[in-house]
Design a protein around this motif. Structure first.
Motif, PDB file in Angstrom:
ATOM      1  N   LYS A  39       0.927  -0.982   0.495  1.00  0.00           N
ATOM      2  CA  LYS A  39      -0.182  -0.094  -0.094  1.00  0.00           C
ATOM      3  C   LYS A  39       1.036   1.171  -0.261  1.00  0.00           C
ATOM      4  O   LYS A  39       2.113   1.312   0.756  1.00  0.00           O
ATOM      5  CB  LYS A  39      -0.717  -0.216   1.622  1.00  0.00           C
ATOM      6  N   TYR A  40       0.247   2.137  -0.382  1.00  0.00           N
ATOM      7  CA  TYR A  40       0.881   3.542  -0.572  1.00  0.00           C
ATOM      8  C   TYR A  40       0.540   4.767  -0.006  1.00  0.00           C
ATOM      9  O   TYR A  40      -0.981   4.182   0.008  1.00  0.00           O
ATOM     10  CB  TYR A  40       1.281   3.979  -2.236  1.00  0.00           C
ATOM     11  N   GLU A  41       0.729   6.175   0.150  1.00  0.00           N
ATOM     12  CA  GLU A  41       0.517   7.289   0.981  1.00  0.00           C
ATOM     13  C   GLU A  41       0.550   7.944   0.036  1.00  0.00           C
ATOM     14  O   GLU A  41       1.578   8.351  -0.294  1.00  0.00           O
ATOM     15  CB  GLU A  41       1.033   7.470   3.057  1.00  0.00           C
ATOM     16  N   SER A  99      -9.410   4.835   6.080  1.00  0.00           N
ATOM     17  CA  SER A  99      -7.669   4.524   4.610  1.00  0.00           C
ATOM     18  C   SER A  99      -7.210   6.143   5.081  1.00  0.00           C
ATOM     19  O   SER A  99      -6.287   6.655   4.865  1.00  0.00           O
ATOM     20  CB  SER A  99      -8.042   5.073   3.223  1.00  0.00           C
ATOM     21  N   SER A 114      -3.769  12.651   4.139  1.00  0.00           N
ATOM     22  CA  SER A 114      -3.396  11.541   3.532  1.00  0.00           C
ATOM     23  C   SER A 114      -4.103  10.287   3.696  1.00  0.00           C
ATOM     24  O   SER A 114      -4.789  10.554   3.868  1.00  0.00           O
ATOM     25  CB  SER A 114      -2.007  11.318   4.037  1.00  0.00           C
ATOM     26  N   THR A 116      -4.556   5.670   2.643  1.00  0.00           N
ATOM     27  CA  THR A 116      -3.793   4.867   2.046  1.00  0.00           C
ATOM     28  C   THR A 116      -4.039   3.780   1.311  1.00  0.00           C
ATOM     29  O   THR A 116      -5.475   3.647   1.600  1.00  0.00           O
ATOM     30  CB  THR A 116      -2.803   3.809   3.516  1.00  0.00           C
ATOM     31  N   TYR A 120      -1.202   4.027  -6.274  1.00  0.00           N
ATOM     32  CA  TYR A 120      -0.322   5.287  -5.696  1.00  0.00           C
ATOM     33  C   TYR A 120      -1.062   6.504  -6.243  1.00  0.00           C
ATOM     34  O   TYR A 120      -1.466   7.660  -6.007  1.00  0.00           O
ATOM     35  CB  TYR A 120       1.427   5.902  -5.559  1.00  0.00           C
ATOM     36  N   ALA A 163       3.847   2.205   2.157  1.00  0.00           N
ATOM     37  CA  ALA A 163       2.690   2.648   3.752  1.00  0.00           C
ATOM     38  C   ALA A 163       2.403   0.605   4.638  1.00  0.00           C
ATOM     39  O   ALA A 163       1.766   1.251   4.979  1.00  0.00           O
ATOM     40  CB  ALA A 163       1.411   3.143   3.930  1.00  0.00           C
TER      41      ALA A 163
END
Length: 242
Positions: A39-41, A99, A114, A116, A120, A163
């Motif tokens: 996962k990306y933040e 999220s 932000s 998650t 991205y 993340a």
């Protein structure tokens, strides 16, 4: 068992303990990197300025408004509005609540929003949508228009921040497997009532031992039987006195 006996039990089973910990940690690493999705933040920074004047009173007012803005971003008003205005994102209220993260530094006019996500690019679209809806709601509800949004790529040179929690999972597996293996060894030794040496027997009975009988192996027994067979019938038997 005393502390020394516990250490001896751990030392005797050290190879098994290390093998168990290594296998558990390796399994956790494989699962974390191959089965758990990365996962990306994605985030944006918002600078709040409630007034055109930059004096001390205006700055203090902006800092006090930060907590209000934090709650407003997470409120159903902003989230439901985001879902309604951006149907192409295919969002749900539960997904956004899980999220979404809103943080601010102490005594700062900077607010960080932000989300998650597994992508991205998708997360960037979501967080930009939330920030735009937030600006609209602040302008309509509080008549505050001086809100500057700094996209994530401006501050982080377009580098996505992972993340995931792979390292935490591996460390957790290492600690838990170590505790389980050591606990198993100590429990096994504590419940084992086998008497393995004379000192243990002396402690249990309270009297000193007079002697021991050594263990006779099968090889020694076989040699003794062969000597008995080789002796002929009628041979004299001699006894030696010492």
């Amino acid at each position: 068992m005393d502390f020394i006996q516990y250490l001896q039990a751990i030392r005797k089973n050290l190879l098994w303990i290390l093998s168990f910990v290594i296998i558990a940690s390796a399994t956790s690493a494989w699962v974390s990197y191959n089965l758990v999705p990365t996962k990306y933040e994605s985030s944006v920074r918002i600078i709040v300025n409630s007034s055109d004047k930059l004096d001390l009173g205006a700055v203090n007012t902006n800092i006090l408004l930060i907590n209000t803005f934090k709650e407003l971003v997470k409120s159903p008003t902003v989230l439901n509005r985001t879902i309604a205005e951006y149907p192409e994102l295919n969002l749900s209220i539960d997904q956004l609540e899980k999220s979404l993260k809103v943080v601010s530094s102490k005594d700062s006019q900077l607010l960080t929003i932000s989300v998650t996500m597994e992508s991205y690019e998708y997360g960037t679209k979501v967080v930009n949508a939330i920030s735009k809806v937030f600006q609209e709601q602040v302008a309509s509800m509080m008549q505050i228009y001086n809100i500057l949004v700094l996209p994530d790529d401006v501050l982080n040179s377009q580098t996505p921040k992972v993340a995931s929690k792979q390292i935490i999972n591996i460390l957790l597996a290492f600690v838990v497997s170590l505790l389980i293996s050591v606990g198993f060894v100590i429990g096994k030794e504590t419940l084992d009532q086998t008497i393995r040496n004379t000192s243990t027997l002396d402690n249990i009975l309270g009297v000193p031992s007079l002697g021991t009988i050594s263990k006779i192996t099968k090889k020694e027994t076989k040699k003794h039987d062969m000597k008995s067979v080789d002796r002929k019938v009628g041979d004299a038997t001699y006894a030696k006195l010492s």
